[in-house]
Write an enzyme that holds these catalytic residues in place. Sequence first.
Site, PDB file in Angstrom:
ATOM      1  N   LYS A   1      47.812 -71.792  89.135  1.00 20.21           N
ATOM      2  CA  LYS A   1      48.427 -71.754  90.454  1.00 20.21           C
ATOM      3  C   LYS A   1      48.555 -70.291  91.018  1.00 20.21           C
ATOM      4  CE  LYS A   1      53.451 -70.804  89.775  1.00 20.21           C
ATOM      5  NZ  LYS A   1      53.721 -69.653  90.636  1.00 20.21           N
ATOM      6  N   ASN A   2      48.736 -69.325  90.359  1.00 15.67           N
ATOM      7  CA  ASN A   2      48.813 -67.907  90.870  1.00 15.67           C
ATOM      8  C   ASN A   2      47.459 -67.394  91.108  1.00 15.67           C
ATOM      9  OD1 ASN A   2      51.666 -68.220  90.484  1.00 15.67           O
ATOM     10  ND2 ASN A   2      51.642 -67.068  88.705  1.00 15.67           N
TER      11      ASN A   2
ATOM     12  N   ARG B   1      56.634 -66.964  97.485  1.00 18.94           N
ATOM     13  CA  ARG B   1      56.365 -65.520  97.821  1.00 18.94           C
ATOM     14  C   ARG B   1      54.901 -65.183  98.250  1.00 18.94           C
ATOM     15  NH1 ARG B   1      59.675 -62.153  95.666  1.00 18.94           N
ATOM     16  NH2 ARG B   1      58.101 -60.761  95.154  1.00 18.94           N
TER      17      ARG B   1
ATOM     18  N   ASP C   1      61.174 -67.836  92.588  1.00 23.04           N
ATOM     19  CA  ASP C   1      62.235 -67.945  91.814  1.00 23.04           C
ATOM     20  C   ASP C   1      63.305 -66.906  91.745  1.00 23.04           C
ATOM     21  OD1 ASP C   1      60.851 -69.973  90.521  1.00 23.04           O
ATOM     22  OD2 ASP C   1      59.601 -68.870  89.397  1.00 23.04           O
TER      23      ASP C   1
ATOM     24  N   ASP D   1      55.767 -64.855  81.818  1.00 25.52           N
ATOM     25  CA  ASP D   1      55.937 -66.141  82.156  1.00 25.52           C
ATOM     26  C   ASP D   1      55.522 -66.944  80.607  1.00 25.52           C
ATOM     27  OD1 ASP D   1      56.145 -65.793  84.848  1.00 25.52           O
ATOM     28  OD2 ASP D   1      53.745 -65.907  85.076  1.00 25.52           O
TER      29      ASP D   1
HETATM   30  N1  EPU Z   1      58.213 -55.321  92.245  1.00 26.74           N
HETATM   31  C1  EPU Z   1      58.685 -54.296  92.947  1.00 26.74           C
HETATM   32  N2  EPU Z   1      58.284 -54.121  94.136  1.00 26.74           N
HETATM   33  C2  EPU Z   1      57.449 -54.640  94.763  1.00 26.74           C
HETATM   34  C3  EPU Z   1      56.719 -55.766  93.960  1.00 26.74           C
HETATM   35  C4  EPU Z   1      57.158 -56.046  92.875  1.00 26.74           C
HETATM   36  O1  EPU Z   1      59.763 -53.605  92.435  1.00 26.74           O
HETATM   37  O2  EPU Z   1      56.909 -54.471  95.967  1.00 26.74           O
HETATM   38  C5  EPU Z   1      58.630 -55.650  90.858  1.00 26.74           C
HETATM   39  C6  EPU Z   1      59.316 -56.943  90.788  1.00 26.74           C
HETATM   40  O3  EPU Z   1      60.542 -56.837  91.295  1.00 26.74           O
HETATM   41  C7  EPU Z   1      59.146 -57.236  89.247  1.00 26.74           C
HETATM   42  C8  EPU Z   1      57.629 -56.404  88.923  1.00 26.74           C
HETATM   43  O4  EPU Z   1      57.397 -55.694  89.843  1.00 26.74           O
HETATM   44  O5  EPU Z   1      60.253 -56.791  88.876  1.00 26.74           O
HETATM   45  C9  EPU Z   1      56.702 -57.455  88.946  1.00 26.74           C
HETATM   46  O6  EPU Z   1      56.562 -58.075  90.031  1.00 26.74           O
HETATM   47  P1  EPU Z   1      54.914 -58.396  90.512  1.00 26.74           P
HETATM   48  O7  EPU Z   1      54.719 -58.146  91.951  1.00 26.74           O
HETATM   49  O8  EPU Z   1      54.013 -58.044  89.408  1.00 26.74           O
HETATM   50  O9  EPU Z   1      54.894 -60.249  90.436  1.00 26.74           O
HETATM   51  P2  EPU Z   1      54.704 -61.029  91.560  1.00 26.74           P
HETATM   52  O10 EPU Z   1      53.158 -60.803  92.202  1.00 26.74           O
HETATM   53  O11 EPU Z   1      55.873 -61.300  92.363  1.00 26.74           O
HETATM   54  C10 EPU Z   1      53.364 -62.690  89.999  1.00 26.74           C
HETATM   55  C11 EPU Z   1      53.402 -64.123  89.614  1.00 26.74           C
HETATM   56  C12 EPU Z   1      54.690 -64.469  88.620  1.00 26.74           C
HETATM   57  C13 EPU Z   1      54.479 -63.552  87.498  1.00 26.74           C
HETATM   58  C14 EPU Z   1      54.342 -61.955  87.887  1.00 26.74           C
HETATM   59  C15 EPU Z   1      53.971 -61.201  86.751  1.00 26.74           C
HETATM   60  C16 EPU Z   1      52.582 -65.027  91.781  1.00 26.74           C
HETATM   61  C17 EPU Z   1      52.821 -65.973  92.830  1.00 26.74           C
HETATM   62  N3  EPU Z   1      53.410 -64.925  90.881  1.00 26.74           N
HETATM   63  O12 EPU Z   1      54.622 -62.406  90.577  1.00 26.74           O
HETATM   64  O13 EPU Z   1      54.531 -65.770  88.281  1.00 26.74           O
HETATM   65  O14 EPU Z   1      55.514 -63.521  86.523  1.00 26.74           O
HETATM   66  O15 EPU Z   1      53.028 -61.796  88.929  1.00 26.74           O
HETATM   67  O16 EPU Z   1      52.861 -61.468  86.047  1.00 26.74           O
HETATM   68  O17 EPU Z   1      51.617 -64.993  91.406  1.00 26.74           O
HETATM   69  C18 EPU Z   1      55.393 -67.825  87.995  1.00 26.74           C
HETATM   70  O18 EPU Z   1      54.295 -68.448  88.097  1.00 26.74           O
HETATM   71  O19 EPU Z   1      56.556 -68.356  87.389  1.00 26.74           O
HETATM   72  C19 EPU Z   1      55.845 -66.364  88.134  1.00 26.74           C
HETATM   73  C20 EPU Z   1      57.142 -65.903  88.441  1.00 26.74           C
END
Ligand code: EPU
Length: 431
Positions: free
Chosen positions: A21-22, A90, A114, A303
């Site tokens: 998915k991601n 997102r 989420d 995850d």
């Molecule tokens: N963060 C910030 N500022 C930002 C971006 C992120 O403070 O501008 C913080 C977030 O609040 C969080 C942390 O950094 O505390 C990690 O966030 P990250 O940006 O790495 O995650 P994401 O890109 O929003 C993706 C996956 C998530 C997965 C995370 C970590 C997607 C769509 N989502 O999220 O997947 O948990 O990376 O590997 O790719 C899921 O599939 O259930 C899911 C939540």
Amino acid sequence: MKFTINGGKKLQGEVQLTGAKNAATKMMIASLLTEEPCILKNFPQIGDTEIVAELCQLIGAQLEYGDHELKIHTPVIKQTEVMSLSRRNRIPILAIGPLLARAGEAEVPILGGDKIGPRPVNLHVNALKALGAEITVTKDSYKAVAKDGLKGASIDLQFPSVGATENIILAAVLAKGETTVNNAAIEPEVIDLIKMLQNMGAVIDLGANRTIKITGVEKLKGVTHSIISDRNEAVSFACLAVATDGDILVKDARQNDLLTFLDALKKIGGGYEIVDEGIRFYKEKELSSIEIETGSHPKFMTDWQQPFTVLLTQAQGNSIIHETIYEDRFGYTNDLNQMGADIKTSSECLGGLDCRFNSKGFSHSITVHGPTPLKAINTQVRDLRSGMVNIISALIAEGTSLISGIEEIDRGYEKIDERLQGLGAEINRLR
Ligand code: EPU
């Protein structure tokens, strides 16, 4: 929609993983960078890719689906403002780079996704600004303008954010000059996105110490790319095999992406065997406790902690999980406790080093005391990964559970009920 689940069956047999998915959702966005068609193979037919399909169509993409395959073609950008999306996740903020490259402007909605913490996007916004975009944040949107295109920059991420790293890459591949990302995320899904972009003609150098260098090019071409398998699905099926004392061959599970998980699983008494088709999972001995800390790849993924916690409710002793990625990702422990588990949350950094949530009051550590038998529950899914907790715990509980709001699970797991039925689970979808 709801699932009814009767617990107590050992799950046995084979299951095929879908594409991640991601990775898939980001690759659909990457296809917007070229006016030529892109073909994504091993494409997952899930709620989240439907949401991104709607986004891409608004922008001007033509979509043709085959069996686990998507042909996506955006000859012209028809619209740069995509505020009328009917559902949210997102991903839209990642479309800013491609829209700026091809049309000089973008307006995307404030993110959904989420409910697992505040999830700010400051790193995305600051990086896009560093690349030369003018960004205005309104009540419900991010508006971006870069009439003369983006320009390469050196960007230090204060946290190796997956989304921010992908956003920078997607924006930098068609920018003028060189972009360097320091402290970049190097999750397998990020690497797979880089592979796709390289094959489209992008110049991306993955260096040591989380450094990625991107040299902008004038144009990208179409590509056929096969998406890596979903390691979160792999972990979910592995935990199901061990929790139910069953035996599941997870086809296309990749050891490279699961090293930390396999290590933790082995340490608590789970078994696995690497075979040509994937990885076979089973229970080796009575489960025992462990201390785990989640972190950026290659550490134990955030995850994975949810399905793993279900296993720990069946393990002898006190286990600890310290979550260092999200502030608020233990809401599901309320459901497990209602079913008979003994899990305590804590705002301290239990078991490991202090993390950035230390002394901030977030319940980001848990202690799981086991083993505890579980009994059936009626509950509402909180988010995608805790939905999998609801499924696994119901499958090992005594009695019949009723799980509502399963659309959240459908966002990330393709036809999960049918695939579980194939493994012998008693699960039914009520519409
Ligand atoms: N963060 C910030 N500022 C930002 C971006 C992120 O403070 O501008 C913080 C977030 O609040 C969080 C942390 O950094 O505390 C990690 O966030 P990250 O940006 O790495 O995650 P994401 O890109 O929003 C993706 C996956 C998530 C997965 C995370 C970590 C997607 C769509 N989502 O999220 O997947 O948990 O990376 O590997 O790719 C899921 O599939 O259930 C899911 C939540």
